[in-house]
Design a protein around this motif. Structure first.
Motif: not given
Length: 151
Positions: A41-44, A56-58, A96-100
């Motif tokens: 989640h926090v380390d792309p 990815i989002a939680h 999963p929902v990708p960041s962005g």
């Protein structure tokens, strides 16, 4: 809408929310608040080496947007005093929902039950779609207790 009007909509789609952006800042804030700072989640950079190909989002972050999606998309009962989260009969995280990415909620009314004293138990099938993805992020049957003014 009155309960009688809603009864006629059971089985039909009753709302579609606007798009909500799930950017890395939102994911990071959710991670801090929930103390779930798993690297996916926090380390792309590190998450890029996983099958997800990036952060990815939680799942629970995606789910937490359901309240805003509902307020955006679903017409309240006439005389609504308050709505209370009642839970889920079912809930599945499918993709999963990708960041962005952007997500939105699609609501189909599945049940409406008079519980007396101005209380209505309402069930919606909630599908959270991910923009430009074939598979939804989640699907569930969400229950809410709608309390209306006594007449």
């Amino acid at each position: 809408m009155t309960p009688q009007e809603l009864q006629g909509l059971i089985g039909q789609e009753v709302g579609l929310s606007r798009w909500f952006e799930v950017d890395q800042a939102r994911i990071d804030a959710f991670a801090r608040i929930t103390e779930d700072e798993q690297y996916i989640h926090v380390d792309p950079e590190r998450a890029a080496a996983t099958p997800f190909g990036g952060a990815i989002a939680h799942g629970f972050l995606t789910l937490s947007l359901a309240s805003a999606m509902s307020m955006d998309a679903v017409s309240p009962l006439s005389g609504l005093v308050m709505g209370i989260n009642y839970g889920f009969n079912s809930l599945r995280f499918l993709s999963p929902v990708p960041s962005g990415a952007r997500v939105r909620g699609r609501f189909r009314l599945v049940s409406l039950e008079d519980r007396g004293a101005g209380r209505w138990l309402m069930g919606h099938e909630l599908t959270v779609e991910i923009e430009n993805h074939d598979k939804p992020a989640l699907v569930g049957e969400w229950l809410s207790m709608q309390v209306v003014e006594a007449t």
